[in-house]
Design an enzyme around this catalytic site. Structure first.
Site, PDB file in Angstrom:
ATOM      1  N   ASP A  31       0.874  -1.166   0.000  1.00 42.14           N
ATOM      2  CA  ASP A  31       0.000   0.000   0.000  1.00 42.14           C
ATOM      3  C   ASP A  31       0.919   1.227   0.000  1.00 42.14           C
ATOM      4  O   ASP A  31       2.075   1.156   0.405  1.00 42.14           O
ATOM      5  CB  ASP A  31      -0.895   0.016   1.257  1.00 42.14           C
ATOM      6  CG  ASP A  31      -2.137   0.888   1.074  1.00 42.14           C
ATOM      7  OD1 ASP A  31      -3.251   0.339   1.073  1.00 42.14           O
ATOM      8  OD2 ASP A  31      -1.991   2.128   0.917  1.00 42.14           O
ATOM      9  N   LEU A  51       1.733   1.829  -6.723  1.00 42.22           N
ATOM     10  CA  LEU A  51       1.453   0.752  -7.676  1.00 42.22           C
ATOM     11  C   LEU A  51       2.150   0.952  -9.016  1.00 42.22           C
ATOM     12  O   LEU A  51       2.384  -0.008  -9.735  1.00 42.22           O
ATOM     13  CB  LEU A  51      -0.047   0.736  -7.983  1.00 42.22           C
ATOM     14  CG  LEU A  51      -0.984  -0.167  -7.239  1.00 42.22           C
ATOM     15  CD1 LEU A  51      -2.373   0.001  -7.818  1.00 42.22           C
ATOM     16  CD2 LEU A  51      -0.537  -1.616  -7.328  1.00 42.22           C
ATOM     17  N   GLY A  72      -6.605   1.076  -5.004  1.00 41.73           N
ATOM     18  CA  GLY A  72      -7.291   1.852  -6.024  1.00 41.73           C
ATOM     19  C   GLY A  72      -8.047   2.993  -5.388  1.00 41.73           C
ATOM     20  O   GLY A  72      -8.113   3.100  -4.162  1.00 41.73           O
ATOM     21  N   SER A 111     -16.274  -3.517  -9.540  1.00 43.57           N
ATOM     22  CA  SER A 111     -17.329  -2.875  -8.750  1.00 43.57           C
ATOM     23  C   SER A 111     -18.674  -3.025  -9.456  1.00 43.57           C
ATOM     24  O   SER A 111     -18.729  -3.123 -10.694  1.00 43.57           O
ATOM     25  CB  SER A 111     -17.020  -1.382  -8.600  1.00 43.57           C
ATOM     26  OG  SER A 111     -18.157  -0.684  -8.108  1.00 43.57           O
ATOM     27  N   HIS A 113     -20.411  -0.716  -9.953  1.00 45.09           N
ATOM     28  CA  HIS A 113     -20.504   0.482 -10.793  1.00 45.09           C
ATOM     29  C   HIS A 113     -20.131   0.198 -12.250  1.00 45.09           C
ATOM     30  O   HIS A 113     -20.438   1.006 -13.124  1.00 45.09           O
ATOM     31  CB  HIS A 113     -19.623   1.597 -10.220  1.00 45.09           C
ATOM     32  CG  HIS A 113     -20.213   2.221  -8.991  1.00 45.09           C
ATOM     33  ND1 HIS A 113     -20.144   1.619  -7.756  1.00 45.09           N
ATOM     34  CD2 HIS A 113     -20.890   3.382  -8.810  1.00 45.09           C
ATOM     35  CE1 HIS A 113     -20.747   2.385  -6.866  1.00 45.09           C
ATOM     36  NE2 HIS A 113     -21.228   3.450  -7.481  1.00 45.09           N
ATOM     37  N   TYR A 138     -15.568   6.361 -12.503  1.00 42.54           N
ATOM     38  CA  TYR A 138     -15.038   5.271 -11.660  1.00 42.54           C
ATOM     39  C   TYR A 138     -15.459   3.907 -12.211  1.00 42.54           C
ATOM     40  O   TYR A 138     -14.633   2.991 -12.356  1.00 42.54           O
ATOM     41  CB  TYR A 138     -15.542   5.469 -10.230  1.00 42.54           C
ATOM     42  CG  TYR A 138     -15.418   4.264  -9.333  1.00 42.54           C
ATOM     43  CD1 TYR A 138     -14.182   3.883  -8.811  1.00 42.54           C
ATOM     44  CD2 TYR A 138     -16.540   3.499  -8.983  1.00 42.54           C
ATOM     45  CE1 TYR A 138     -14.067   2.773  -7.984  1.00 42.54           C
ATOM     46  CE2 TYR A 138     -16.436   2.401  -8.159  1.00 42.54           C
ATOM     47  CZ  TYR A 138     -15.197   2.034  -7.658  1.00 42.54           C
ATOM     48  OH  TYR A 138     -15.091   0.936  -6.844  1.00 42.54           O
ATOM     49  N   LYS A 142     -13.305   0.566 -13.888  1.00 45.81           N
ATOM     50  CA  LYS A 142     -13.457  -0.851 -13.529  1.00 45.81           C
ATOM     51  C   LYS A 142     -13.734  -1.693 -14.784  1.00 45.81           C
ATOM     52  O   LYS A 142     -13.305  -2.837 -14.870  1.00 45.81           O
ATOM     53  CB  LYS A 142     -14.570  -1.022 -12.496  1.00 45.81           C
ATOM     54  CG  LYS A 142     -14.260  -0.361 -11.149  1.00 45.81           C
ATOM     55  CD  LYS A 142     -13.010  -0.924 -10.500  1.00 45.81           C
ATOM     56  CE  LYS A 142     -12.768  -0.370  -9.112  1.00 45.81           C
ATOM     57  NZ  LYS A 142     -11.539  -0.906  -8.494  1.00 45.81           N
TER      58      LYS A 142
HETATM   59  N1  LIG Z   1     -15.568  -0.181  -0.237  1.00 44.83           N
HETATM   60  C1  LIG Z   1     -16.511  -0.591  -1.080  1.00 44.83           C
HETATM   61  O1  LIG Z   1     -17.705  -0.663  -0.729  1.00 44.83           O
HETATM   62  C2  LIG Z   1     -16.143  -0.997  -2.487  1.00 44.83           C
HETATM   63  C3  LIG Z   1     -17.166  -1.362  -3.375  1.00 44.83           C
HETATM   64  C4  LIG Z   1     -16.840  -1.766  -4.672  1.00 44.83           C
HETATM   65  C5  LIG Z   1     -15.511  -1.838  -5.047  1.00 44.83           C
HETATM   66  N2  LIG Z   1     -14.526  -1.461  -4.174  1.00 44.83           N
HETATM   67  C6  LIG Z   1     -13.140  -1.522  -4.629  1.00 44.83           C
HETATM   68  O2  LIG Z   1     -12.367  -2.238  -3.667  1.00 44.83           O
HETATM   69  C7  LIG Z   1     -11.051  -1.698  -3.602  1.00 44.83           C
HETATM   70  C8  LIG Z   1     -10.738  -1.295  -2.170  1.00 44.83           C
HETATM   71  O3  LIG Z   1     -11.649  -0.280  -1.784  1.00 44.83           O
HETATM   72  P1  LIG Z   1     -11.599   0.370  -0.325  1.00 44.83           P
HETATM   73  O4  LIG Z   1     -12.964   0.804   0.004  1.00 44.83           O
HETATM   74  O5  LIG Z   1     -10.841  -0.502   0.585  1.00 44.83           O
HETATM   75  O6  LIG Z   1     -10.755   1.684  -0.622  1.00 44.83           O
HETATM   76  P2  LIG Z   1      -9.744   2.425   0.372  1.00 44.83           P
HETATM   77  O7  LIG Z   1      -9.510   3.789  -0.173  1.00 44.83           O
HETATM   78  O8  LIG Z   1     -10.201   2.296   1.788  1.00 44.83           O
HETATM   79  O9  LIG Z   1      -8.444   1.545   0.209  1.00 44.83           O
HETATM   80  C9  LIG Z   1      -7.687   1.569  -0.978  1.00 44.83           C
HETATM   81  C10 LIG Z   1      -6.221   1.476  -0.575  1.00 44.83           C
HETATM   82  O10 LIG Z   1      -5.445   1.533  -1.772  1.00 44.83           O
HETATM   83  C11 LIG Z   1      -4.320   2.340  -1.529  1.00 44.83           C
HETATM   84  N3  LIG Z   1      -3.901   2.914  -2.808  1.00 44.83           N
HETATM   85  C12 LIG Z   1      -4.655   3.690  -3.629  1.00 44.83           C
HETATM   86  N4  LIG Z   1      -3.928   4.034  -4.709  1.00 44.83           N
HETATM   87  C13 LIG Z   1      -2.708   3.464  -4.567  1.00 44.83           C
HETATM   88  C14 LIG Z   1      -1.530   3.441  -5.355  1.00 44.83           C
HETATM   89  N5  LIG Z   1      -1.454   4.105  -6.531  1.00 44.83           N
HETATM   90  N6  LIG Z   1      -0.469   2.754  -4.912  1.00 44.83           N
HETATM   91  C15 LIG Z   1      -0.511   2.091  -3.731  1.00 44.83           C
HETATM   92  N7  LIG Z   1      -1.598   2.074  -2.932  1.00 44.83           N
HETATM   93  C16 LIG Z   1      -2.692   2.742  -3.353  1.00 44.83           C
HETATM   94  C17 LIG Z   1      -4.789   3.417  -0.549  1.00 44.83           C
HETATM   95  O11 LIG Z   1      -3.702   3.951   0.200  1.00 44.83           O
HETATM   96  C18 LIG Z   1      -5.785   2.644   0.318  1.00 44.83           C
HETATM   97  O12 LIG Z   1      -5.183   2.135   1.505  1.00 44.83           O
HETATM   98  C19 LIG Z   1     -11.020  -0.547  -4.613  1.00 44.83           C
HETATM   99  O13 LIG Z   1     -10.523  -1.030  -5.843  1.00 44.83           O
HETATM  100  C20 LIG Z   1     -12.474  -0.172  -4.762  1.00 44.83           C
HETATM  101  O14 LIG Z   1     -12.738   0.429  -6.005  1.00 44.83           O
HETATM  102  C21 LIG Z   1     -14.817  -1.045  -2.919  1.00 44.83           C
END
Ligand SMILES: NC(=O)c1ccc[n+]([C@@H]2O[C@H](COP(=O)([O-])OP(=O)(O)OC[C@H]3O[C@@H](n4cnc5c(N)ncnc54)[C@H](O)[C@@H]3O)[C@@H](O)[C@H]2O)c1
Length: 250
Positions: A31, A51, A72, A111, A113, A138, A142
């Protein structure tokens, strides 16, 4: 020896919910922020950085059996400029590194979405084999992720399983999270199923077995052996009414 697993986005919300379900794997965590130490296995390796850093990615995937990719930008209202690095370039770079280092499988967070317009139009339950129909930038990133993952499978033999996650929160708080809720224990079942399946490449919906759910879980049940046990109806009396039962942007 236990298989090695790279978890990206390890400091994020979904990862915190998933980590207790990843017993039986040697974990490497990546991360841009350091994950909170509580709840991490003592022997977990932590890598901090971007990343899009190819050297870091090469170290991250070296020697791992599989990747669960959650890093992400998760904001449905995010602009292109914020999304392109983490959701587009970062994922493509990760797939390239994984394919180049003999990783067996990448399970990645898509997602609901990616198909949100079907839900917004009231065409529910949304089926996994309908064309993609993103409801926001967004969601479009995806859709790109699903496409570039299928290319990695087709061209490079890397197994890729996409999970169209719904509202992935410990407990639904608002009405719009009820029809697409994915609770933690079902998140564990879904990801473990995606890591174990014999399917080489696919994209699956990821919600709990919610009463009146908007997402057809049939293919995830059939292909991933996903057996969800949670139902948001248990929480329906406790949520705030935010004026909609649509999970996505409509
Ligand atoms: N939370 C939800 O309800 C939900 C629903 C559908 C999809 N998602 C997907 O699940 C994944 C996780 O979501 P989340 O809610 O935990 O998000 P979040 O923002 O809580 O966690 C994402 C993590 O990714 C890290 N990150 C982002 N860009 C980065 C990069 N370029 N390099 C290294 N680290 C990076 C951030 O520091 C963060 O800790 C995402 O891809 C999101 O689109 C989440």
């Amino acid at each position: 020896m236990e298989p090695a697993l790279l978890l990206t986005g390890a400091a994020g919300s979904v990862a915190r919910q998933l980590l207790p379900g990843l017993s039986g794997y040697r974990l490497r965590l990546l991360d841009r922020d350091a994950p909170a130490p509580d709840g991490l296995p003592d022997d977990a390796q932590v890598l901090t950085g971007e990343l899009t850093d190819r050297d870091l990615l090469a170290r991250a995937v070296d020697g791992v059996d599989a990747v669960v990719h959650l890093a992400g930008d998760p904001r449905p209202d995010a602009p292109w400029d914020d999304l392109l690095g983490p959701n587009v370039d970062g994922f493509a770079a990760l797939l390239g590194a994984a394919a180049g280092h003999g990783v067996r499988r990448v399970v990645y967070a898509s997602s609901v979405h990616a198909v949100g317009r079907w839900e917004g139009a009231g065409r529910t339950p949304v089926r996994a084999d309908w064309p993609t129909a993103p409801c926001c930038a967004y969601g479009a990133t995806k859709v790109f992720d699903e496409a570039v993952a299928s290319v990695a499978s087709h061209r490079h033999g890397l197994s890729t399983i996409g999970l169209r996650l719904g509202a992935t929160v410990p407990v639904p708080r608002v009405r719009s999270q009820l029809t697409g809720w994915l609770g933690p224990a079902d998140l564990h079942r879904l990801v473990r199923g995606a890591l174990a399946t014999g399917t080489v490449c696919g994209v699956y919906p990821g919600t709990s077995a919610n009463t009146g759910g908007h997402w057809d879980l049939g293919p995830a049940v059939d292909d991933l052996g996903y057996a969800p046990e949670l139902d948001s109806a248990v929480h329906a009396g406790d949520v705030e009414d935010d004026g909609t039962d649509v999970t996505t942007c409509g």
